[in-house]
Design a protein around this motif. Structure first.
Motif, mmCIF file in Angstrom:
data_model
loop_
_atom_site.group_PDB
_atom_site.id
_atom_site.type_symbol
_atom_site.label_atom_id
_atom_site.label_comp_id
_atom_site.label_asym_id
_atom_site.label_seq_id
_atom_site.Cartn_x
_atom_site.Cartn_y
_atom_site.Cartn_z
ATOM 1 N N ARG A 62 0.826 -1.203 0.000
ATOM 2 C CA ARG A 62 0.000 0.000 0.000
ATOM 3 C C ARG A 62 0.864 1.259 0.000
ATOM 4 N N ARG A 84 -10.969 -10.130 -0.491
ATOM 5 C CA ARG A 84 -11.482 -8.778 -0.720
ATOM 6 C C ARG A 84 -10.878 -7.787 0.272
ATOM 7 N N ARG A 87 -7.614 -6.649 -0.970
ATOM 8 C CA ARG A 87 -7.763 -5.686 -2.073
ATOM 9 C C ARG A 87 -8.228 -4.336 -1.555
ATOM 10 N N ASP A 88 -9.151 -4.352 -0.607
ATOM 11 C CA ASP A 88 -9.611 -3.089 -0.013
ATOM 12 C C ASP A 88 -8.450 -2.341 0.639
ATOM 13 N N GLU A 91 -6.394 -0.520 -1.981
ATOM 14 C CA GLU A 91 -7.113 0.441 -2.811
ATOM 15 C C GLU A 91 -6.989 1.852 -2.229
ATOM 16 N N ASP A 93 -6.610 4.822 -3.803
ATOM 17 C CA ASP A 93 -7.474 5.774 -4.513
ATOM 18 C C ASP A 93 -8.126 5.029 -5.674
ATOM 19 N N PRO A 94 -9.374 4.571 -5.482
ATOM 20 C CA PRO A 94 -10.036 3.771 -6.527
ATOM 21 C C PRO A 94 -10.068 4.445 -7.900
ATOM 22 N N LEU A 97 -6.812 3.451 -9.710
ATOM 23 C CA LEU A 97 -6.406 2.050 -9.616
ATOM 24 C C LEU A 97 -7.318 1.151 -10.452
ATOM 25 N N ARG A 98 -6.709 0.191 -11.140
ATOM 26 C CA ARG A 98 -7.451 -0.812 -11.906
ATOM 27 C C ARG A 98 -6.974 -2.189 -11.470
ATOM 28 N N TRP A 99 -7.913 -3.130 -11.387
ATOM 29 C CA TRP A 99 -7.620 -4.507 -10.987
ATOM 30 C C TRP A 99 -7.729 -5.429 -12.187
ATOM 31 N N ARG A 138 -14.806 -6.616 -8.803
ATOM 32 C CA ARG A 138 -14.474 -5.348 -9.456
ATOM 33 C C ARG A 138 -13.126 -5.427 -10.173
#
Length: 161
Positions: A62, A84, A87-88, A91, A93-94, A97-99, A138
């Motif tokens: 992070r 999840r 991943r949270d 994250e 700054d959504p 960011l791309r998954w 997502r």
């Protein structure tokens, strides 16, 4: 922008992530390089990590993502990010960011892991990773049975990069 390439062991996170970063001329970070020596030793001995092992590792990932976003640096990260909650945690700054979720049939993953040399993750941990995996909702799912160059092309097309 940050693209996180995630999946279980043998999915090709490092190979695909590195090739994607090279194609985009972005920096690449393999999250495996941020594991503590204790985590590496535990996995090398055939024991899966639990979340108490993962939290410091996730915090280090992070921090790298946060720094890249703050500098306006484009980054591709290869990380298992199996749950999840993991991943949270990553994250930052959504909007930046791309998954990408790399997946393949278990047989393909097992064959790949068995053919690796010099990696600390033994083939015996594949099943524990598959059991731990919470399939992301997502993320862009990408089948990694084709060659890496084709997988990278699909990612670039899907993310419009």
């Amino acid at each position: 922008m940050v693209v996180i390439v995630m999946g279980v062991t043998g999915a090709g996170k490092t190979t695909v992530g590195r090739e994607l970063a090279e194609a985009l001329r972005w920096r690449f970070l393999d999250a495996d390089d941020l594991h503590s020596p204790a985590n590496v030793a535990k996995m090398a001995a055939g024991f899966p990590l639990d979340d108490s092992d993962r939290w410091p590792w996730l915090a280090a990932i992070r921090a790298q993502i946060q720094e890249a976003i703050e500098r306006g640096e484009d980054l591709v990260v290869a990380s298992s990010a199996l749950k999840r909650v993991h991943r949270d945690t990553l994250e930052v700054d959504p909007s930046q960011l791309r998954w990408v979720y790399l997946h393949a049939p278990r047989e393909v993953l097992a064959q790949r892991v068995s053919q690796r040399h010099g990696h600390f993750m033994p083939a015996s941990l594949l099943d524990s990773q598959l059991e731990t995996l919470e399939v992301p909702q997502r993320a862009m799912p990408v089948d990694v049975t084709p060659p890496p160059a084709e997988v990278v092309a699909r990612i670039r097309e899907g993310l419009k990069l």
